[in-house]
Write a protein that holds these residues in place. Structure first.
Motif, PDB file in Angstrom:
ATOM      1  N   UNK A   4       0.810  -1.216   0.000  1.00  0.00           N
ATOM      2  CA  UNK A   4       0.000   0.000   0.000  1.00  0.00           C
ATOM      3  C   UNK A   4       0.838   1.258   0.000  1.00  0.00           C
ATOM      4  N   UNK A   5       1.856   1.299   0.858  1.00  0.00           N
ATOM      5  CA  UNK A   5       2.728   2.464   0.930  1.00  0.00           C
ATOM      6  C   UNK A   5       3.523   2.621  -0.360  1.00  0.00           C
ATOM      7  N   UNK A  68      -5.671  -8.705   5.686  1.00  0.00           N
ATOM      8  CA  UNK A  68      -4.984  -9.353   6.797  1.00  0.00           C
ATOM      9  C   UNK A  68      -4.766 -10.813   6.440  1.00  0.00           C
ATOM     10  N   UNK A  69      -3.770 -11.419   7.062  1.00  0.00           N
ATOM     11  CA  UNK A  69      -3.424 -12.803   6.768  1.00  0.00           C
ATOM     12  C   UNK A  69      -4.032 -13.768   7.764  1.00  0.00           C
ATOM     13  N   UNK A  70      -3.857 -15.051   7.458  1.00  0.00           N
ATOM     14  CA  UNK A  70      -4.286 -16.123   8.351  1.00  0.00           C
ATOM     15  C   UNK A  70      -3.490 -17.367   7.987  1.00  0.00           C
ATOM     16  N   UNK A  71      -3.152 -18.144   8.990  1.00  0.00           N
ATOM     17  CA  UNK A  71      -2.348 -19.352   8.804  1.00  0.00           C
ATOM     18  C   UNK A  71      -3.119 -20.542   9.351  1.00  0.00           C
ATOM     19  N   UNK A 164       7.946  -9.312  -0.128  1.00  0.00           N
ATOM     20  CA  UNK A 164       8.759  -8.886   1.012  1.00  0.00           C
ATOM     21  C   UNK A 164       8.093  -7.690   1.678  1.00  0.00           C
ATOM     22  N   UNK A 165       7.194  -7.974   2.599  1.00  0.00           N
ATOM     23  CA  UNK A 165       6.398  -6.946   3.275  1.00  0.00           C
ATOM     24  C   UNK A 165       6.526  -7.127   4.783  1.00  0.00           C
ATOM     25  N   UNK A 166       6.067  -6.150   5.560  1.00  0.00           N
ATOM     26  CA  UNK A 166       6.112  -6.307   7.021  1.00  0.00           C
ATOM     27  C   UNK A 166       5.368  -7.541   7.520  1.00  0.00           C
ATOM     28  N   UNK A 167       4.296  -7.957   6.829  1.00  0.00           N
ATOM     29  CA  UNK A 167       3.550  -9.142   7.266  1.00  0.00           C
ATOM     30  C   UNK A 167       4.413 -10.391   7.150  1.00  0.00           C
ATOM     31  N   UNK A 168       5.131 -10.532   6.048  1.00  0.00           N
ATOM     32  CA  UNK A 168       6.041 -11.670   5.876  1.00  0.00           C
ATOM     33  C   UNK A 168       7.140 -11.615   6.929  1.00  0.00           C
ATOM     34  N   UNK A 169       7.663 -10.425   7.161  1.00  0.00           N
ATOM     35  CA  UNK A 169       8.739 -10.282   8.141  1.00  0.00           C
ATOM     36  C   UNK A 169       8.279 -10.710   9.529  1.00  0.00           C
ATOM     37  N   UNK A 196       9.220  -7.803  -4.564  1.00  0.00           N
ATOM     38  CA  UNK A 196       9.281  -6.574  -3.766  1.00  0.00           C
ATOM     39  C   UNK A 196       7.944  -5.840  -3.818  1.00  0.00           C
ATOM     40  N   UNK A 197       7.700  -5.062  -2.786  1.00  0.00           N
ATOM     41  CA  UNK A 197       6.485  -4.240  -2.750  1.00  0.00           C
ATOM     42  C   UNK A 197       6.467  -3.271  -3.918  1.00  0.00           C
ATOM     43  N   UNK A 198       7.645  -2.783  -4.316  1.00  0.00           N
ATOM     44  CA  UNK A 198       7.722  -1.826  -5.421  1.00  0.00           C
ATOM     45  C   UNK A 198       7.345  -2.478  -6.749  1.00  0.00           C
ATOM     46  N   UNK A 199       7.658  -3.766  -6.914  1.00  0.00           N
ATOM     47  CA  UNK A 199       7.280  -4.464  -8.148  1.00  0.00           C
ATOM     48  C   UNK A 199       5.767  -4.635  -8.232  1.00  0.00           C
ATOM     49  N   UNK A 200       5.131  -4.933  -7.115  1.00  0.00           N
ATOM     50  CA  UNK A 200       3.667  -5.029  -7.104  1.00  0.00           C
ATOM     51  C   UNK A 200       3.058  -3.658  -7.361  1.00  0.00           C
ATOM     52  N   UNK A 201       3.640  -2.632  -6.760  1.00  0.00           N
ATOM     53  CA  UNK A 201       3.140  -1.267  -6.969  1.00  0.00           C
ATOM     54  C   UNK A 201       3.200  -0.887  -8.440  1.00  0.00           C
ATOM     55  N   UNK A 202       4.269  -1.286  -9.122  1.00  0.00           N
ATOM     56  CA  UNK A 202       4.383  -0.988 -10.553  1.00  0.00           C
ATOM     57  C   UNK A 202       3.267  -1.610 -11.361  1.00  0.00           C
ATOM     58  N   UNK A 203       2.882  -2.837 -11.006  1.00  0.00           N
ATOM     59  CA  UNK A 203       1.774  -3.502 -11.703  1.00  0.00           C
ATOM     60  C   UNK A 203       0.457  -2.804 -11.414  1.00  0.00           C
ATOM     61  N   UNK A 204       0.258  -2.398 -10.169  1.00  0.00           N
ATOM     62  CA  UNK A 204      -0.967  -1.672  -9.808  1.00  0.00           C
ATOM     63  C   UNK A 204      -1.045  -0.357 -10.578  1.00  0.00           C
TER      64      UNK A 204
END
Length: 237
Positions: A4-5, A68-71, A164-169, A196-204
């Motif tokens: 998002x950021x 949000x995630x769930x496992x 590679x996001x804070x949720x994964x970390x 990377x988050x930036x690669x997803x952002x580029x697609x968005x």
């Protein structure tokens, strides 16, 4: 945070006026309007969307990224957790889109981009609830695209792999050996690293742009080849 950021910053750098709806919108970079909203609260969402449209004078693009995630397997999560995840990941998108539609119908280049995931169609272990929510986002995207294309509103989605996001970390930090867990996750990726988050952002940003004017009901995978390709093990393994 995360995708998002990165998306907000990329769109801002390309000249867009950007607002971010968030539970805690404080501390956003300069030039990004933060608006407090919980996507599970319909009244808050309506107020936030209307505030942005009034502040900017128009609304052209909606990026539905809250999630949000769930496992766990099918027996691992309580009814309450199922309802919570679906409320945020699916109905949250519905609420935002519902209140954005009147504004988008007045835009000359309206677009909605939803954040899906490759788990919508690729079975992955210990992701039953999360996968179900993203499968619903995939179906929701196609249905919305069909409903609104003749109103001039394009609806598409991106489907990240392991990003590679804070949720994964946070998930990795629960492992006994953080570095070993990160190395194993990277090794599982065809490219040898996370998206990377930036690669997803580029697609968005592409799907949000008039450059993708003929893309409707498109699911753009940003997964490093995780779902689409199969590699032989390296020599010696």
């Amino acid at each position: 945070s995360g995708i998002g950021l990165a998306t907000a910053e990329l769109l801002r750098s390309r000249g867009a006026r950007v607002a971010a709806l968030d539970l805690k919108p404080d501390g956003l970079p300069d030039g990004i309007l933060g608006v407090q909203a919980d996507v599970t609260d319909d009244a808050q969402v309506k107020s936030a969307v209307d505030t942005v449209a009034e502040r900017f004078g128009r609304l052209d693009v909606v990026v539905n990224n809250a999630g949000i995630g769930a496992v766990g397997d099918v027996a691992a999560n309580s009814d309450e957790e199922w309802l919570r995840v679906l409320d945020v990941n699916v109905v949250g998108m519905v609420r935002v889109a519902r209140h954005a539609l009147p504004h988008l119908r007045r835009s000359p280049a309206a677009a909605i981009v939803n954040t899906c995931s490759i788990v919508a169609w690729a079975g992955m272990q210990q992701r039953t609830l999360y996968s179900a929510s993203k499968g619903a986002v995939y179906a929701l995207t196609l249905a919305m695209a069909a409903d609104h294309v003749r109103e001039g509103i394009r609806v598409n989605c991106v489907a990240p792999g392991s990003a590679d996001t804070p949720w994964i970390d946070r998930s990795l930090r629960q492992a006994p050996d953080l570095q070993a867990a990160r190395d194993a996750l990277n090794a599982f990726q065809p490219m040898g690293r996370l998206v990377t988050a930036e690669e997803v952002a580029g697609a968005i940003a592409y799907l949000a742009s008039p450059l993708s004017g003929a893309s409707v009901g498109t699911v753009l995978a940003v997964d490093g080849g995780m779902h689409g390709i199969r590699l032989r093990p390296p020599a010696g393994q």
